[in-house]
Design a protein around this motif. Sequence first.
Motif, PDB file in Angstrom:
ATOM      1  N   LEU A  89       0.887  -1.222   0.126  1.00  0.00           N
ATOM      2  CA  LEU A  89      -0.124   0.069  -0.010  1.00  0.00           C
ATOM      3  C   LEU A  89       0.857   1.146  -0.080  1.00  0.00           C
ATOM      4  N   ILE A  90       1.748   1.205   0.812  1.00  0.00           N
ATOM      5  CA  ILE A  90       2.774   2.503   1.002  1.00  0.00           C
ATOM      6  C   ILE A  90       3.603   2.717  -0.357  1.00  0.00           C
ATOM      7  N   PHE A  91       4.109   1.617  -0.879  1.00  0.00           N
ATOM      8  CA  PHE A  91       4.838   1.441  -2.099  1.00  0.00           C
ATOM      9  C   PHE A  91       4.140   2.110  -3.305  1.00  0.00           C
ATOM     10  N   GLU A  92       2.796   1.916  -3.194  1.00  0.00           N
ATOM     11  CA  GLU A  92       2.111   2.275  -4.270  1.00  0.00           C
ATOM     12  C   GLU A  92       1.517   3.647  -4.185  1.00  0.00           C
ATOM     13  N   THR A  93       1.255   4.229  -3.044  1.00  0.00           N
ATOM     14  CA  THR A  93       0.333   5.439  -2.914  1.00  0.00           C
ATOM     15  C   THR A  93       1.481   6.374  -2.317  1.00  0.00           C
ATOM     16  N   VAL A  94       2.536   6.321  -1.552  1.00  0.00           N
ATOM     17  CA  VAL A  94       3.271   7.261  -1.058  1.00  0.00           C
ATOM     18  C   VAL A  94       4.407   7.207  -2.085  1.00  0.00           C
ATOM     19  N   ILE A 186       8.406  -4.976 -13.436  1.00  0.00           N
ATOM     20  CA  ILE A 186       7.164  -4.311 -12.954  1.00  0.00           C
ATOM     21  C   ILE A 186       6.775  -3.449 -14.243  1.00  0.00           C
ATOM     22  N   GLU A 187       7.736  -2.959 -15.043  1.00  0.00           N
ATOM     23  CA  GLU A 187       7.326  -2.043 -16.078  1.00  0.00           C
ATOM     24  C   GLU A 187       6.738  -2.783 -17.031  1.00  0.00           C
ATOM     25  N   ALA A 188       7.478  -4.172 -17.300  1.00  0.00           N
ATOM     26  CA  ALA A 188       6.864  -5.088 -18.374  1.00  0.00           C
ATOM     27  C   ALA A 188       5.433  -5.721 -17.852  1.00  0.00           C
ATOM     28  N   ALA A 189       4.998  -5.955 -16.580  1.00  0.00           N
ATOM     29  CA  ALA A 189       3.897  -6.229 -16.231  1.00  0.00           C
ATOM     30  C   ALA A 189       2.872  -5.010 -16.524  1.00  0.00           C
ATOM     31  N   LYS A 190       3.157  -3.908 -16.316  1.00  0.00           N
ATOM     32  CA  LYS A 190       2.425  -2.731 -16.512  1.00  0.00           C
ATOM     33  C   LYS A 190       1.949  -2.832 -18.007  1.00  0.00           C
ATOM     34  N   LEU A 191       2.902  -2.747 -18.986  1.00  0.00           N
ATOM     35  CA  LEU A 191       2.800  -2.536 -20.352  1.00  0.00           C
ATOM     36  C   LEU A 191       1.621  -3.916 -20.609  1.00  0.00           C
ATOM     37  N   ASP A 192       1.842  -4.901 -20.026  1.00  0.00           N
ATOM     38  CA  ASP A 192       0.665  -6.066 -20.317  1.00  0.00           C
ATOM     39  C   ASP A 192      -0.564  -5.698 -19.770  1.00  0.00           C
ATOM     40  N   ARG A 195      -3.018  -5.550 -13.433  1.00  0.00           N
ATOM     41  CA  ARG A 195      -3.547  -4.513 -12.229  1.00  0.00           C
ATOM     42  C   ARG A 195      -2.326  -4.367 -11.376  1.00  0.00           C
ATOM     43  N   THR A 196      -2.719  -3.401 -10.325  1.00  0.00           N
ATOM     44  CA  THR A 196      -1.527  -3.007  -9.473  1.00  0.00           C
ATOM     45  C   THR A 196      -1.506  -4.401  -8.611  1.00  0.00           C
ATOM     46  N   TRP A 197      -2.503  -4.919  -8.187  1.00  0.00           N
ATOM     47  CA  TRP A 197      -2.652  -5.926  -7.053  1.00  0.00           C
ATOM     48  C   TRP A 197      -1.828  -7.052  -7.966  1.00  0.00           C
ATOM     49  N   VAL A 203       4.351 -10.802  -9.528  1.00  0.00           N
ATOM     50  CA  VAL A 203       5.645 -10.356  -9.838  1.00  0.00           C
ATOM     51  C   VAL A 203       6.491 -10.049  -8.728  1.00  0.00           C
ATOM     52  N   THR A 204       6.378  -9.038  -7.804  1.00  0.00           N
ATOM     53  CA  THR A 204       7.085  -8.546  -6.876  1.00  0.00           C
ATOM     54  C   THR A 204       7.133  -9.332  -5.797  1.00  0.00           C
ATOM     55  N   LEU A 205       6.096  -9.870  -5.035  1.00  0.00           N
ATOM     56  CA  LEU A 205       6.229 -10.592  -3.905  1.00  0.00           C
ATOM     57  C   LEU A 205       7.103 -11.975  -4.234  1.00  0.00           C
ATOM     58  N   PRO A 206       6.539 -12.576  -5.519  1.00  0.00           N
ATOM     59  CA  PRO A 206       7.663 -14.021  -5.799  1.00  0.00           C
ATOM     60  C   PRO A 206       9.019 -13.689  -5.789  1.00  0.00           C
ATOM     61  N   MET A 207       9.273 -12.351  -6.276  1.00  0.00           N
ATOM     62  CA  MET A 207      10.759 -12.059  -6.152  1.00  0.00           C
ATOM     63  C   MET A 207      11.468 -12.025  -4.790  1.00  0.00           C
TER      64      MET A 207
END
Lengths: 290, 271
Positions: A89-94, A186-192, A195-197, A203-207
Amino acid sequence: MTRKRFVTLTLIPAIGLLATLALVSIAGAIWFSVMNRTLRSADYEFVGLHNFLRLLRDRRFFNALENSIIWEAITVIGTLTLAVLLAVLIFETVKKPLWRNLICFAFLVPVLLPRVAAAFIWRFLYSPSLGVINYLCGLVGIGPVEFLANPSLALISVAVVDIWQWGLFFTVILLKLLETLPREPIEAAKLDSARTWEIHAYVTLPMLKGPLISLTLVKAVESLRSFDLIFVMTGGGPGTATETLDLYAYQMGINMGGRISYASAMSVLLLIVTTMAFVIIWKAGKKWTN
Amino acid sequence: MDKLISSVAVRALLAFLLLVALGPILWTVLSAFKDLRDIVTPVPKILFTPTLDNFATILRNPTIRDGLLNSAVVVSAAVLVGAVLGIPAAHTLARYARKWGDDVQFFVLSLRFMPPVAIALPFIVLYLDLGIYDTLFGLVLVYLITTVSTIIWLAVPAFERVPREIEEAAAMEGCGPAEIFWRFSLPVAAPSLFGALVFTFVLVWNELLLALTLAAQKATLPVVAASITSLGKEVPWGVINAATVVLVLPPLVFIGLLMGLLNSMVRSGPK
């Protein structure tokens, strides 16, 4: 001075001291667990597995074991869930570094508090007659709630304090770890047009799987030391509703009667569980760094 | 419009989170300056006439003063000895011990995770037999398990981050290992090491179970604080809050350092 002598001179005192102290406590715990030593008299004799067998017939021991397991489950799952949700949440909003740092500072404060202090702070908040929480409950028409005196609520109420301290601390760690991740996936996933969640869940949590496993195990071991918080907040009560293994071992071995041997048998069991958990942590940690 | 609403919602949520993190502590600080009359009210009071009576009570109380003194002595002695023993050992483990260094580190870190009850029970018997039960020396000795192991654990990565070139250049100049450690590695690693010492200080300052078990008259501050609740019939909430504030202050002074330590550990962690 040769290198070899330097190595000996620096390592031997530190490791020697640690080894001695560790040996005294581990050997001591095992030794007393097969004796019948009490604090009242200095005489004791070998009784074999008597203490362990008596544990198997001790209702209060199984109550403590059950409380310890519930305590572990609530605090570990609660801490990790809260940390993951808040960090994302903080990573995405702040996005402003200043605000992020401010939040990190605020979130580090609870874990720095002495457990005794945290316990008092929350006992005051929970208090049925003059606590703020019950005042707020009263505003919405509930209460007064006996957070610490109600046997079915007490353990959860204390666990909330533990999660308050550790969950916010782990949030800061996870946030820092999220910031170190490479941007490309993350950028690649955004291009696809994910959604944020979805980005975080797939992507990020498995990393961050390695660090997440390590944090879980660290919290699991840390949760075994529930003593300070529970001792000050409820003393194991009401009745034995919040009595965990280390609390029961303390009550048995030191507070009432001083049955050192019986309590030692319990602490040996605790020691075995902790050691097993720790070996797993160490192996997982090695796998992750290499 | 949707965006505006969601950004307001996010701000509100963040404000709420900050309140959850800091609110309980601020409330305690506030209550530490309250008269008992202002604490025991049906509606919590934000505005009141502040009083220093609670702090005066604490500082005049000999038990609490002694607790503060005992804590200061025990914790600084344990951290100091821990540093003198642990820091050189960590340097050696980071630089000269390839083969068995891992095993030693495993052993050292495993101590950090030992259940305190398993330490307390044998030590109380041992201390009673040796006659060092209820002494500051006994407390320092048992805290060395925590301080030495934690300092080694945190100082090894600090020394690993010291650029090898510095040490190699010094060795070329003919410096011995002790000189390299003292004159080159130690100053470079000093900032991270300071963080490690602070972290260790906080750990021991906060400790309750061992202090409760191994000492009676020579109680440390957490033990004294834990026993205040049973003073008389009426719970002296103002005094308890003031004692909590005193207990909380030393660790909080170091929060900036902990943040720096965390930053450097995360950066060096996952590769």
